[in-house]
Design a protein around this motif. Structure first.
Motif: not given
Length: 136
Positions: A9-16, A47-48, A66-67, A111-114
């Motif tokens: 589980s981790f934070p993102v800037r934009s869920l969309v 993953i949440t 990282h993961f 990298c993902d968008p975050s």
């Protein structure tokens, strides 16, 4: 459920944007989604993603954090080809290290968008992943 699965589980800037990246680019499946967080199933694991922009680390603050996943060789090759064809922005394009040896491995970094760093690997010899029989 007959086999344990890993949960992260981790934070993102934009869920969309995060859902789009993981589902459209990496082939994840969307699970529960309440608009503030969403579960995805990626490579058989959960993953949440939590929309919490203030908790996302900058690339500098992230350091080595990282993961990733270790995929079967053919799946890694196919994913790498798909990512290249889709014009993915890589930290490291699909690369093969130690070709022709017991330690031959493929690696992709992106990298993902975050800016969460993801490492996707494959080993020709699965035991090279941890230095002994993997799954034995």
């Amino acid at each position: 459920m007959t086999q344990a699965i890993f949960h992260l589980s981790f934070p993102v800037r934009s869920l969309v944007a995060a859902k789009d990246f993981y589902c459209q680019l990496l082939g994840a499946t969307l699970g529960r989604d309440n608009g503030e967080w969403a579960d995805i199933l990626l490579f058989g694991h959960q993953i949440t993603l939590h929309e919490r922009p203030s908790e996302v680390l900058s690339a500098e603050a992230r350091g080595v954090r990282h993961f990733g996943a270790i995929l079967p060789w053919e799946q890694w090759q196919a994913l790498g080809l798909t990512l290249v064809e889709q014009g993915c922005s890589f930290v490291m394009q699909p690369t093969i290290a130690h070709p022709g040896t017991e330690n031959e491995q493929g690696k992709i970094l992106l990298c993902d968008p975050s800016d969460n760093l993801i490492e996707i690997k494959a080993y020709r010899n699965a035991s090279a992943a941890i230095g002994r029989g993997l799954g034995a």
